[in-house]
Design a protein around this motif. Structure first.
Motif, PDB file in Angstrom:
ATOM      1  N   HIS A 110       2.541  -5.497  11.616  1.00  0.00           N
ATOM      2  CA  HIS A 110       3.675  -4.950  10.872  1.00  0.00           C
ATOM      3  C   HIS A 110       4.960  -5.005  11.704  1.00  0.00           C
ATOM      4  CE1 HIS A 110       1.056  -3.663   7.617  1.00  0.00           C
ATOM      5  NE2 HIS A 110       2.124  -3.246   6.953  1.00  0.00           N
ATOM      6  N   ASP A 138       0.803  -1.225   0.000  1.00  0.00           N
ATOM      7  CA  ASP A 138       0.000   0.000   0.000  1.00  0.00           C
ATOM      8  C   ASP A 138       0.837   1.276   0.000  1.00  0.00           C
ATOM      9  OD1 ASP A 138       1.022   0.058   2.526  1.00  0.00           O
ATOM     10  OD2 ASP A 138      -0.874  -0.224   3.570  1.00  0.00           O
ATOM     11  N   HIS A 141       7.084  -8.168   1.706  1.00  0.00           N
ATOM     12  CA  HIS A 141       6.466  -7.429   2.816  1.00  0.00           C
ATOM     13  C   HIS A 141       5.087  -8.015   3.151  1.00  0.00           C
ATOM     14  CE1 HIS A 141       5.057  -4.105   5.267  1.00  0.00           C
ATOM     15  NE2 HIS A 141       3.990  -4.035   4.494  1.00  0.00           N
ATOM     16  N   ASP A 183      -1.218  -7.582   2.679  1.00  0.00           N
ATOM     17  CA  ASP A 183      -0.999  -6.249   3.262  1.00  0.00           C
ATOM     18  C   ASP A 183      -2.346  -5.578   3.535  1.00  0.00           C
ATOM     19  OD1 ASP A 183       0.674  -4.265   4.266  1.00  0.00           O
ATOM     20  OD2 ASP A 183       0.984  -3.281   2.328  1.00  0.00           O
ATOM     21  N   LYS A 186      -4.950  -4.748   7.629  1.00  0.00           N
ATOM     22  CA  LYS A 186      -5.701  -3.589   8.135  1.00  0.00           C
ATOM     23  C   LYS A 186      -6.749  -4.021   9.157  1.00  0.00           C
ATOM     24  CE  LYS A 186      -3.264  -1.872   4.925  1.00  0.00           C
ATOM     25  NZ  LYS A 186      -1.843  -2.166   5.122  1.00  0.00           N
TER      26      LYS A 186
HETATM   27 ZN   LIG Z   1       2.255  -2.869   4.871  1.00  0.00          ZN
END
Ligand SMILES: [Zn+2]
Length: 449
Positions: free
Chosen positions: A268, A141, A288, A188, A192
């Motif tokens: 993260h 992102d 990632h 990713d 959230k």
């Molecule tokens: Zn991230």
């Protein structure tokens, strides 16, 4: 700030652009690469352009981007093409790009995904130039985000630098990207979910209030955007479109907050920890997204195990009395980390959030009294562990830490380490302050296998 609950996605993106500090244009559509020139001239007028990509991204979209620029009469200089092999977001590449940019009077166009975008973002900033980003995969992102995540002297750091002036996201190119890259982006995005829960905790316990626009930008449609993970694997156009929009919105949220808080929590921190340790698996650093996907499952496992603890009958006085003093906290760090730079980082970050026993007492009382309401909010926010694991698997992302080379013992140690490496308040802080880290981890590791 606009409320974006029921607006269409176009309005959603338009609202995000209006609120953005740096990014003025987002061209997100099929075939958008052919319109790079229009995007470039609308932002930079008659400036000269220089494309910065790697061998692969230039092969995929370089010619079309250059054709678009030349056809529109945009002056260009020769592209800077980096080797695709072993290219990653490491500072020596920033040096290389910056030094090259100094030799040309041109505005860079980054052509690539996470690494190239971050490298160009920082290099352009260092020569005080704006840049345009042409996205080639929905792999993270960071396109529209403020700051660049770069490994510097062996440790991953976030450098302050503005987001791009514009982003061109060609959905045809993105849908044709290697499925593992878009699976990374999906993971990713899934992050959230626990990241939002961490913000709810931080807000509820008086650590960091939720700000409405970034929250809405990331969370208001998250479940909808996460639906159909299988479509990520197959490159289903509608799924990829939604994923790309979702990741752009997440970047805009960070750009607006000038912080990664809206998009990043404990999950993260697992990824950052492994980055700082220079972790590789089969010779490569896992992406990632793959690391934060595993971090998300780890975080949710802790949330679920924590919720099974007797929170409403916590002995607040006794627990607060056991809260470590600075010396004990330092001693723990000394035993937890072998790597010197990581140890220093842990001292710095962990000390910054080491509160007094009185503060812990007040917070735990609040947690205990507010738990019925808080636990309902968290439950509504979080996708259950088993469900998220199925979704990540369907998207093509790893779901067991061993798949990225982290064994169970290391994963367990990572919970304690991840707490120390960042001052951000997350579930790791709550569980630790409640004196429940070990029982919760015992529970988590016996119920997720
Ligand atoms: Zn991230």
């Amino acid at each position: 700030m606009p409320t974006i609950e029921r607006t269409s996605e176009t309005e959603l993106l338009a609202a995000a652009l209006r609120s953005a500090r740096d990014t003025k244009l987002l061209e997100l559509d099929r075939g958008a690469r052919h319109r790079t020139a229009a995007a470039f001239t609308s932002l930079f007028g008659a400036a000269t352009a220089i494309v910065v990509g790697d061998e692969q991204t230039c092969e995929i979209a370089g010619r079309d981007v250059l054709d678009s620029l030349r056809a529109a009469g945009v002056p260009t200089v020769d592209p800077l093409i980096l080797p695709a092999e072993k290219l990653y977001a490491e500072y020596s590449f920033v040096d290389q790009i910056r030094e090259h940019l100094k030799t040309v009077d041109a505005v860079p166009i980054s052509l690539g995904a996470g690494s190239i975008n971050d490298l160009v973002k920082l290099a352009a900033h260092q020569v005080e130039r704006p840049y345009l980003s042409v996205a080639t995969a929905a792999s993270m992102d960071g396109y529209t985000a403020y700051g660049a995540s770069i490994t510097y002297r062996g440790s991953k750091q976030t450098f302050d630098c503005p987001a791009p002036k514009g982003v061109v996201a060609d959905l045809d190119v993105i849908a044709a990207a290697p499925p593992s890259m878009n699976a990374s982006g999906y993971a990713d995005l899934a992050a959230k979910c626990p990241a939002g829960a961490d913000w709810i905790l931080a807000d509820f316990l008086g650590e960091e209030p939720i700000s409405q626009f970034p929250w809405d930008a990331v969370q208001s449609r998250l479940r909808e955007w996460m639906a159909n993970p299988a479509g990520v694997q197959t490159g289903d156009f509608e799924t990829i479109r939604r994923l790309t929009i979702a990741l752009m919105m997440s970047g805009f949220a960070m750009q607006s907050a000038l912080s990664s808080r809206p998009a990043s929590g404990a999950e993260h921190q697992f990824s950052h920890l492994w980055d700082m340790e220079g972790h590789t698996h089969n010779g490569y650093a896992p992406s990632h997204g793959f690391k934060v996907g595993i971090g998300s499952l780890a975080s949710i496992a802790l949330y679920e195990a924590f919720a099974r603890q007797p929170i409403e009958s916590l002995d607040v006085e006794r627990i607060a009395d056991q809260w470590p003093e600075a010396m004990d906290n330092d001693a723990e760090i000394a035993t937890l980390f072998a790597h010197d730079e990581l140890k220093q980082k842990a001292y710095e970050e962990s000390r910054a959030k080491l509160v007094s026993r009185d503060a812990v007492r007040v917070q735990l009382a609040k947690l205990k009294a507010g738990w019925p309401e808080l636990s309902r909010r968290l439950q509504a926010q979080l996708v259950p562990h088993g469900e998220l694991r199925d979704m990540l698997a369907a998207a093509g992302a790893p779901t067991f830490s061993e798949e990225i080379g982290i064994d169970r013992d290391r994963l367990r140690r990572s919970y304690r380490q991840a707490y120390h490496i960042r001052r951000r308040f997350t579930i790791l802080d709550v569980v630790r302050r409640a004196g429940l880290m070990e029982p919760a981890l015992d529970d988590a590791f016996s119920s997720t296998n």
